[in-house]
Design a protein around this motif. Structure first.
Motif, short mmCIF file in Angstrom:
data_model
loop_
_atom_site.label_atom_id
_atom_site.label_comp_id
_atom_site.label_asym_id
_atom_site.label_seq_id
_atom_site.Cartn_x
_atom_site.Cartn_y
_atom_site.Cartn_z
N GLU A 40 10.82 34.75 19.46
CA GLU A 40 11.77 33.91 20.19
C GLU A 40 11.04 32.90 21.07
O GLU A 40 11.49 31.75 21.19
N ALA A 41 9.93 33.29 21.66
CA ALA A 41 9.14 32.36 22.47
C ALA A 41 8.55 31.25 21.59
O ALA A 41 8.57 30.07 21.97
N ILE A 42 8.07 31.62 20.41
CA ILE A 42 7.54 30.63 19.48
C ILE A 42 8.64 29.67 19.04
O ILE A 42 8.48 28.45 19.07
N ALA A 43 9.79 30.22 18.65
CA ALA A 43 10.91 29.41 18.17
C ALA A 43 11.44 28.46 19.23
O ALA A 43 11.90 27.36 18.91
N SER A 44 11.36 28.86 20.49
CA SER A 44 11.90 28.03 21.58
C SER A 44 10.93 26.92 21.99
O SER A 44 11.27 26.09 22.82
N GLY A 45 9.72 26.93 21.43
CA GLY A 45 8.74 25.91 21.78
C GLY A 45 7.91 26.24 23.01
O GLY A 45 7.25 25.36 23.56
N THR A 46 7.94 27.51 23.44
CA THR A 46 7.13 27.91 24.59
C THR A 46 5.66 27.57 24.31
O THR A 46 5.13 27.87 23.25
N ARG A 47 5.04 26.95 25.28
CA ARG A 47 3.63 26.56 25.11
C ARG A 47 2.75 27.80 25.21
O ARG A 47 2.88 28.59 26.14
N GLN A 48 1.86 27.96 24.26
CA GLN A 48 0.94 29.09 24.17
C GLN A 48 1.63 30.44 24.38
O GLN A 48 1.26 31.21 25.27
N PRO A 49 2.60 30.76 23.55
CA PRO A 49 3.32 32.03 23.72
C PRO A 49 2.44 33.25 23.46
O PRO A 49 2.80 34.35 23.85
N HIS A 50 1.30 33.03 22.84
CA HIS A 50 0.38 34.13 22.54
C HIS A 50 -0.68 34.33 23.63
O HIS A 50 -1.54 35.19 23.51
N ALA A 51 -0.59 33.55 24.70
CA ALA A 51 -1.53 33.70 25.82
C ALA A 51 -1.10 34.85 26.72
O ALA A 51 0.08 35.09 26.93
N MET A 52 -2.10 35.56 27.24
CA MET A 52 -1.83 36.66 28.16
C MET A 52 -2.99 36.80 29.11
O MET A 52 -4.07 36.26 28.89
N THR A 53 -2.74 37.53 30.20
CA THR A 53 -3.83 37.91 31.09
C THR A 53 -4.36 39.23 30.57
O THR A 53 -3.61 40.19 30.39
N PHE A 54 -5.65 39.27 30.29
CA PHE A 54 -6.32 40.46 29.78
C PHE A 54 -7.14 41.05 30.91
O PHE A 54 -8.01 40.38 31.46
N GLN A 55 -6.83 42.30 31.28
CA GLN A 55 -7.50 42.93 32.41
C GLN A 55 -8.41 44.07 31.92
O GLN A 55 -7.99 44.90 31.13
N THR A 56 -9.63 44.05 32.43
CA THR A 56 -10.58 45.12 32.19
C THR A 56 -10.99 45.68 33.55
O THR A 56 -10.50 45.23 34.58
#
Length: 182
Positions: A40-56
């Motif tokens: 749904e984020a991809i379809a709506s045109g959300t910019r970089q919907p695959h970006a996340m904060t990765f915590q170690t």
């Protein structure tokens, strides 16, 4: 209240119109809901919907985060990649626990994925490296794909009244259990 606090409080938080989270239609497997929200984020045109904060975790146990992109999601888990010489690779070697936080502002949705990370095979890593837009076709022995195998996945659907809806899925004995709230 300071000037900064007043300015921050005045900023808009979420859009007025946001989707609902239907608690009666939750899938048994939380990755299905994650993929629906991502689609749904991809379809709506959300910019970089695959970006996340990765915590170690740092050697002393403190958290450290950085923004990465999700490379894939399959039976091995949520995949990211980096050089095996990077700080995050060393942190994962010391303590494989990690978390990912996805936030789609446009829909008021957030997903937190927590679990243990494992390094995937050389074939997966080189396939990812060679698919990069900057690849010159030469393998990179330092490139590593990692998969976070989730133990906990928490979904948050924001609401305009700030009574956000939370669903937590926890893996127990090989199956997923979910409950409302955190």
């Amino acid at each position: 209240m300071s000037d900064l606090a007043a300015r921050l409080r005045a900023l808009p938080a979420f859009p007025e119109e946001m989707p609902d989270l239907d608690l009666d239609a939750l899938p048994e497997d939380p990755t299905e809901l994650f993929l629906t929200w991502l689609d749904e984020a991809i379809a709506s045109g959300t910019r970089q919907p695959h970006a996340m904060t990765f915590q170690t975790l740092l050697p002393g146990g403190g958290p450290v985060g950085r923004t990465l992109i999700l490379k894939d999601l399959d039976e091995t888990g949520f995949q990211i990649s980096t050089r095996n010489t990077s700080a995050k690779a060393h942190q994962l070697a010391d303590d494989p626990r990690a978390a990912m936080t996805f936030f789609w502002r446009e829909s008021g949705r957030q997903v937190q994925v927590t679990g243990v990370v494992t390094a995937l095979g050389e074939d997966v890593s080189q396939r990812d490296w060679l698919a990069r837009p900057t690849s010159d076709g030469t393998p990179n022995p330092e490139w590593q794909v990692y998969a976070l195998q989730p133990e906990l996945i928490e979904f948050m659907q924001a609401r305009a009244d700030r009574n956000h809806v939370y669903i937590s899925y926890r893996r127990e004995d090989g199956s997923w259990n979910h409950a409302q709230g955190r």
